[in-house]
Structure formats: structure tokens, C-alpha cells
Design a protein around this motif. Structure first.
Motif, PDB file in Angstrom:
ATOM      1  N   LEU A 187       0.785  -1.435  -0.149  1.00 33.71           N
ATOM      2  CA  LEU A 187       0.157  -0.035  -0.098  1.00 33.71           C
ATOM      3  C   LEU A 187       0.872   1.204   0.102  1.00 33.71           C
ATOM      4  CD1 LEU A 187      -2.830  -0.976   2.618  1.00 33.71           C
ATOM      5  CD2 LEU A 187      -3.014  -0.876   0.208  1.00 33.71           C
ATOM      6  N   PRO A 188       1.642   1.366  -0.966  1.00 35.11           N
ATOM      7  CA  PRO A 188       2.430   2.542  -1.153  1.00 35.11           C
ATOM      8  C   PRO A 188       2.056   3.933  -1.149  1.00 35.11           C
ATOM      9  CG  PRO A 188       2.341   1.489  -3.206  1.00 35.11           C
ATOM     10  CD  PRO A 188       1.722   0.461  -2.359  1.00 35.11           C
ATOM     11  N   GLU A 189       0.658   3.925  -1.260  1.00 38.83           N
ATOM     12  CA  GLU A 189      -0.265   5.220  -1.356  1.00 38.83           C
ATOM     13  C   GLU A 189      -0.408   5.728   0.127  1.00 38.83           C
ATOM     14  OE1 GLU A 189      -3.400   2.283  -2.019  1.00 38.83           O
ATOM     15  OE2 GLU A 189      -1.288   2.122  -2.207  1.00 38.83           O
ATOM     16  N   TYR A 190      -0.255   5.040   1.202  1.00 42.91           N
ATOM     17  CA  TYR A 190      -0.265   5.326   2.444  1.00 42.91           C
ATOM     18  C   TYR A 190       1.013   5.399   3.157  1.00 42.91           C
ATOM     19  CZ  TYR A 190      -5.159   4.076   1.430  1.00 42.91           C
ATOM     20  OH  TYR A 190      -6.427   3.537   0.722  1.00 42.91           O
ATOM     21  N   LYS A 191       1.083   6.477   4.397  1.00 43.45           N
ATOM     22  CA  LYS A 191       2.180   6.221   5.331  1.00 43.45           C
ATOM     23  C   LYS A 191       2.053   5.490   6.100  1.00 43.45           C
ATOM     24  CE  LYS A 191       4.153  10.760   4.217  1.00 43.45           C
ATOM     25  NZ  LYS A 191       5.367  10.437   3.687  1.00 43.45           N
ATOM     26  N   PHE A 192       2.849   4.560   6.823  1.00 42.91           N
ATOM     27  CA  PHE A 192       2.660   3.605   7.711  1.00 42.91           C
ATOM     28  C   PHE A 192       3.558   4.036   8.781  1.00 42.91           C
ATOM     29  CE2 PHE A 192       0.463   1.415   4.733  1.00 42.91           C
ATOM     30  CZ  PHE A 192      -0.113   0.313   5.124  1.00 42.91           C
ATOM     31  N   ILE A 193       3.253   4.079  10.361  1.00 43.55           N
ATOM     32  CA  ILE A 193       4.073   4.421  11.254  1.00 43.55           C
ATOM     33  C   ILE A 193       3.925   3.454  12.266  1.00 43.55           C
ATOM     34  CG2 ILE A 193       4.583   6.382  13.089  1.00 43.55           C
ATOM     35  CD1 ILE A 193       3.197   8.438  11.375  1.00 43.55           C
ATOM     36  N   TRP A 194       5.200   2.842  12.714  1.00 42.80           N
ATOM     37  CA  TRP A 194       5.240   2.152  13.803  1.00 42.80           C
ATOM     38  C   TRP A 194       6.012   2.527  15.076  1.00 42.80           C
ATOM     39  CZ3 TRP A 194       3.563  -3.491  13.996  1.00 42.80           C
ATOM     40  CH2 TRP A 194       4.019  -4.115  15.265  1.00 42.80           C
ATOM     41  N   PHE A 195       5.076   2.760  16.226  1.00 44.22           N
ATOM     42  CA  PHE A 195       5.909   3.129  17.196  1.00 44.22           C
ATOM     43  C   PHE A 195       6.443   2.334  18.224  1.00 44.22           C
ATOM     44  CE2 PHE A 195       3.385   7.113  16.488  1.00 44.22           C
ATOM     45  CZ  PHE A 195       4.196   8.325  16.412  1.00 44.22           C
ATOM     46  N   GLY A 196       7.836   2.289  18.609  1.00 47.46           N
ATOM     47  CA  GLY A 196       8.147   1.409  19.605  1.00 47.46           C
ATOM     48  C   GLY A 196       9.551   0.937  19.070  1.00 47.46           C
ATOM     49  N   ASN A 197      10.316   0.199  19.900  1.00 52.72           N
ATOM     50  CA  ASN A 197      11.591  -0.126  19.840  1.00 52.72           C
ATOM     51  C   ASN A 197      12.004  -1.393  20.586  1.00 52.72           C
ATOM     52  OD1 ASN A 197      14.242   0.357  18.409  1.00 52.72           O
ATOM     53  ND2 ASN A 197      14.935   1.417  20.343  1.00 52.72           N
ATOM     54  N   THR A 198      13.119  -2.139  20.127  1.00 51.26           N
ATOM     55  CA  THR A 198      13.781  -3.258  20.643  1.00 51.26           C
ATOM     56  C   THR A 198      15.044  -3.247  20.396  1.00 51.26           C
ATOM     57  OG1 THR A 198      11.481  -4.260  20.683  1.00 51.26           O
ATOM     58  CG2 THR A 198      13.344  -5.637  21.508  1.00 51.26           C
ATOM     59  N   PRO A 199      15.765  -3.399  21.150  1.00 49.58           N
ATOM     60  CA  PRO A 199      17.208  -3.446  20.856  1.00 49.58           C
ATOM     61  C   PRO A 199      17.467  -4.764  19.891  1.00 49.58           C
ATOM     62  CG  PRO A 199      17.306  -3.372  23.316  1.00 49.58           C
ATOM     63  CD  PRO A 199      15.793  -3.399  22.604  1.00 49.58           C
ATOM     64  N   LEU A 200      18.086  -4.478  18.775  1.00 51.06           N
ATOM     65  CA  LEU A 200      17.958  -5.654  17.637  1.00 51.06           C
ATOM     66  C   LEU A 200      18.915  -6.730  17.884  1.00 51.06           C
ATOM     67  CD1 LEU A 200      18.358  -3.509  14.537  1.00 51.06           C
ATOM     68  CD2 LEU A 200      16.297  -4.369  15.548  1.00 51.06           C
ATOM     69  N   ILE A 201      19.647  -6.743  18.814  1.00 53.61           N
ATOM     70  CA  ILE A 201      20.439  -7.822  19.412  1.00 53.61           C
ATOM     71  C   ILE A 201      19.993  -9.003  19.951  1.00 53.61           C
ATOM     72  CG2 ILE A 201      21.242  -6.910  21.655  1.00 53.61           C
ATOM     73  CD1 ILE A 201      23.931  -8.294  21.055  1.00 53.61           C
ATOM     74  N   SER A 202      18.354  -8.321  20.520  1.00 57.60           N
ATOM     75  CA  SER A 202      17.587  -9.449  21.259  1.00 57.60           C
ATOM     76  C   SER A 202      16.651 -10.096  20.602  1.00 57.60           C
ATOM     77  CB  SER A 202      17.111  -8.703  22.310  1.00 57.60           C
ATOM     78  OG  SER A 202      16.008  -7.724  22.008  1.00 57.60           O
ATOM     79  N   VAL A 203      16.402  -9.602  19.165  1.00 56.05           N
ATOM     80  CA  VAL A 203      15.359 -10.454  18.481  1.00 56.05           C
ATOM     81  C   VAL A 203      15.897 -11.106  17.351  1.00 56.05           C
ATOM     82  CG1 VAL A 203      13.832  -8.368  18.819  1.00 56.05           C
ATOM     83  CG2 VAL A 203      15.525  -8.097  16.753  1.00 56.05           C
ATOM     84  N   PRO A 204      15.137 -12.206  16.829  1.00 55.21           N
ATOM     85  CA  PRO A 204      15.876 -12.999  15.992  1.00 55.21           C
ATOM     86  C   PRO A 204      16.213 -12.389  14.409  1.00 55.21           C
ATOM     87  CG  PRO A 204      13.672 -13.726  16.834  1.00 55.21           C
ATOM     88  CD  PRO A 204      13.750 -12.495  17.184  1.00 55.21           C
ATOM     89  N   LYS A 205      16.965 -13.265  13.744  1.00 56.71           N
ATOM     90  CA  LYS A 205      17.586 -12.645  12.449  1.00 56.71           C
ATOM     91  C   LYS A 205      16.313 -12.196  11.462  1.00 56.71           C
ATOM     92  CE  LYS A 205      20.879 -13.879   8.961  1.00 56.71           C
ATOM     93  NZ  LYS A 205      19.988 -13.603   7.878  1.00 56.71           N
ATOM     94  N   ASN A 206      15.308 -13.064  11.428  1.00 56.32           N
ATOM     95  CA  ASN A 206      14.113 -12.606  10.437  1.00 56.32           C
ATOM     96  C   ASN A 206      13.530 -11.272  10.627  1.00 56.32           C
ATOM     97  OD1 ASN A 206      12.857 -13.717  12.765  1.00 56.32           O
ATOM     98  ND2 ASN A 206      11.053 -14.174  11.493  1.00 56.32           N
ATOM     99  N   ILE A 207      13.346 -10.895  12.013  1.00 57.18           N
ATOM    100  CA  ILE A 207      13.192  -9.420  12.556  1.00 57.18           C
ATOM    101  C   ILE A 207      14.113  -8.381  11.897  1.00 57.18           C
ATOM    102  CG2 ILE A 207      12.323  -7.929  14.143  1.00 57.18           C
ATOM    103  CD1 ILE A 207      10.338 -10.098  13.551  1.00 57.18           C
ATOM    104  N   ARG A 208      15.419  -8.694  12.238  1.00 63.03           N
ATOM    105  CA  ARG A 208      16.478  -7.715  12.008  1.00 63.03           C
ATOM    106  C   ARG A 208      16.465  -7.708  10.316  1.00 63.03           C
ATOM    107  NH1 ARG A 208      19.384 -11.118  15.583  1.00 63.03           N
ATOM    108  NH2 ARG A 208      20.806 -11.945  13.954  1.00 63.03           N
TER     109      ARG A 208
END
Length: 336
Positions: A187-208
Motif C-alpha cells: 500500500l505505497p499510497e499510504y504512510k505507515f508509522i510503527w511506534f516502539g523499539n527493541t534492541p536488535l541484538i535481542s530479536v531473531p534474524k528474520n526480524i532484523r
């Protein structure tokens, strides 16, 4: 009656849902006129109301038991919502379950946010009174405020024609982050905003990997609080929360309190209090989400915001305070 509200390692998880729930508890007790302390060294209390699961949490339960005082465990977590979060969370999940069941079982009673999470705890074989009490919502923070909206729009340099799809959460697969990214690409016609954060070292590779390949229309501002995110709740075109598992979802309550058009995944935790087409919309997969986002943004389906505000009002911090007070009195008056 005096309560010890205990929250271990607050500095590490204060921005999580559990952290916000703890702040809500403090305000709820103040509004209900219930005296409390957060000092773990205090001996001047009648009930330990504990929110966390670490080694110190176990120690303070033992201390409370040795003094002959009551313990209420606030069960924010289950094995189900621990999965698909941090690195190795799925492998560790059975051990985590044993740990929390052991801790929960040391209490006189358990509080958990929803009937759904209560049913999960009962399925674990925990033989204690379990009360479902919402984490609550501070309604005053989410009243319409033109200045907050202006601050949010200026922060993101939004034009009057921009259509914004909003979400809030940690960078977890369980939260539906991968789906959110995939839908933003479609949906490139819309802007998407995701608030939040997690240290990337703590999440799996597929998320990174996914976060390295986000589309130009997706904005990841990190953890933001105050007028910016509150203005986003008030002004976005849709709050889209594709989470696969929750014990309640405080951010959903925040969106409802803001009068947002809320779109969630049709999962057990939202039944029966969220009703499709009444106070929210529900989808089951990305194709349905894309269709519903189109319909919401283009106003092809009824706006559910007023009913959403009513739902949030039922879970106000004032109501939560009275519910907690009732649980405390019941536990305090129960003989061993």
C-alpha cells in the motif's frame, strides 16, 4: 489496608505494556483511596501485589509469606505471549511457563487482564482464585487536543493529503511486525508509522532482516511518548494492530480511548469485548487487512470511534481502582 506494589527491574521494562500497567495501578489506587508503597524494603503493608518474575520477585514473596501477609500475583505473561518475541523465546517458552506457574502458585490469588488470559492460566492447572481486571486506561491523556495533533503532524512533516496507518509495539514477530511491513509494501499510497523499539541484538534474524528492508512509506520513529504519539492516536486514519497473541493490549485501549478506527487481528483475547463492526474491525490475514484498510481510509464502512470510546470508558483507571480495591478486600478477608 496498605498495598506493596512491586515491580522488579523497572528501569529495563518500564516502556513495555507491563511497565505502563504498573503506572496505571499506582494511579488507580490513588483514585480509589487505597494506600500503597513501592518500597520493597517496607514492612508496613498488608498485601504484596507483585508484577514481575525475577529472582528478587521470588525473594520478596518469601519475605511476605514469612511475615504472614497476603500475596497477589499480577499475571501479565503467559507461555503463549512469550513465544515469537526475543531470540530463542520459542525454545525457552516451556521453561518460562514452568517458572511463572511456580511463582503464580505461591500467591493467594491472581489478577490477570482479561477473561482470555484467565482461561489460559486455568488451563495450566493453577488452583487459585483468578480475577480478570483490565490494565485500564487514563482517559484524560487521549481526549481530543488540537495542539497534540499539530505537534504530531509537524514532527512527521505530514501534508493534509497524507493518509496514515498507525501501530505501536515492540519489534516482535508476535506483534505482527512482519505483516505490518509486508502490507506497507503493498500500500505505497499510504504512510505507515510503527511506534516502539527493541534492541536488535535481542530479536531473531528474520526480524532484523525485515527491518533492513522496509519500504519508503514506513516510518519507525522508535519509542516516543507524550504529545507526539497521543496526537498520532487522535489523528491517524487507522490504528492497525495485527498482533497474534496478547493478554490484553494496552495500546488497543489507548487507540479506542482516542476515538480511532481500530483494526485488529481476530484473536481470542479480543473476545467478547471487541465486536467487529461495532467498536472495531477484525481481520484474519493480510488480504483481509488490506481490504479493510482501504475501506477504513476511504470511509466506505461505518466509523466505530464513538463506540470505541465507550469501551475504553468501561476500562477507565477509576473503574480499575475500584475493582482492585474489591479484590484486595476479598483476599484480605479470606482465611487460609
Amino acid at each position: 489496608m496498605k498495598i506493596l506494589l512491586y515491580f522488579e527491574s523497572e528501569e529495563l521494562i518500564q516502556t513495555s505494556g507491563i511497565g505502563r500497567a504498573f503506572k496505571h495501578q499506582q494511579k488507580a489506587l490513588e483514585l480509589a483511596g487505597v494506600e500503597y508503597t513501592t518500597d520493597p524494603w517496607s514492612d508496613d503493608y498488608d498485601i504484596l501485589h507483585i508484577n514481575t518474575y525475577g529472582f528478587n520477585s521470588d525473594a520478596i514473596i518469601k519475605k511476605t509469606r514469612n511475615m504472614g501477609k497476603k500475596v497477589i500475583y499480577h499475571a501479565h505473561s503467559t507461555e503463549e505471549d512469550f513465544k515469537n518475541s526475543f531470540v530463542l523465546s520459542n525454545q525457552i517458552a516451556p521453561i518460562f511457563k514452568k517458572h511463572i506457574v511456580s511463582l503464580y502458585s505461591k500467591a493467594d490469588a491472581i489478577i490477570t487482564p482479561t477473561p482470555y488470559s484467565k482461561s489460559i492460566l486455568q488451563s495450566y492447572g493453577i488452583n487459585l482464585p483468578i480475577y480478570d481486571v483490565s490494565n485500564g486506561i487514563d482517559l484524560n491523556r487521549f481526549k481530543y487536543d488540537e495542539e497534540k495533533i499539530k505537534a504530531y503532524r509537524k514532527y512527521f512533516s505530514l501534508s493534509k493529503d497524507d493518509k496514515v496507518i498507525l501501530s505501536v509495539g515492540l519489534f516482535f514477530e508476535r506483534k505482527g511486525l512482519l505483516d505490518f511491513i509486508e502490507i506497507a509494501k503493498k500500500l505505497p499510497e499510504y504512510k505507515f508509522i510503527w511506534f516502539g523499539n527493541t534492541p536488535l541484538i535481542s530479536v531473531p534474524k528474520n526480524i532484523r532482516d525485515a527491518l533492513e528492508d522496509i519500504p519508503n512509506n514506513l516510518i519507525l520513529p522508535g519509542y516516543v511518548k507524550g504529545p507526539i504519539i497521543e496526537g498520532a492516536y487522535l489523528d491517524a486514519d487507522c490504528f492497525f494492530f495485527p498482533s497474534y497473541e496478547e493478554t490484553e493490549g494496552i495500546v488497543v485501549l489507548e487507540a479506542l480511548a482516542s476515538g480511532q478506527q481500530v483494526l485488529v487481528r481476530d484473536i481470542g483475547v479480543f473476545n467478547p469485548w471487541l465486536k467487529n463492526g461495532e467498536n472495531c474491525y477484525k481481520g484474519n490475514n493480510n488480504e483481509e487487512f488490506i481490504s479493510l484498510i482501504h475501506d477504513i481510509v476511504n470511509k466506505k464502512i461505518p466509523h466505530t470511534g464513538l463506540n470505541g470510546i465507550k469501551t475504553a470508558n468501561e476500562r477507565s483507571i477509576e473503574n480499575v481502582g475500584e475493582s482492585l480495591k474489591g479484590v484486595y478486600l476479598e483476599v484480605l478477608n479470606t482465611r487460609e
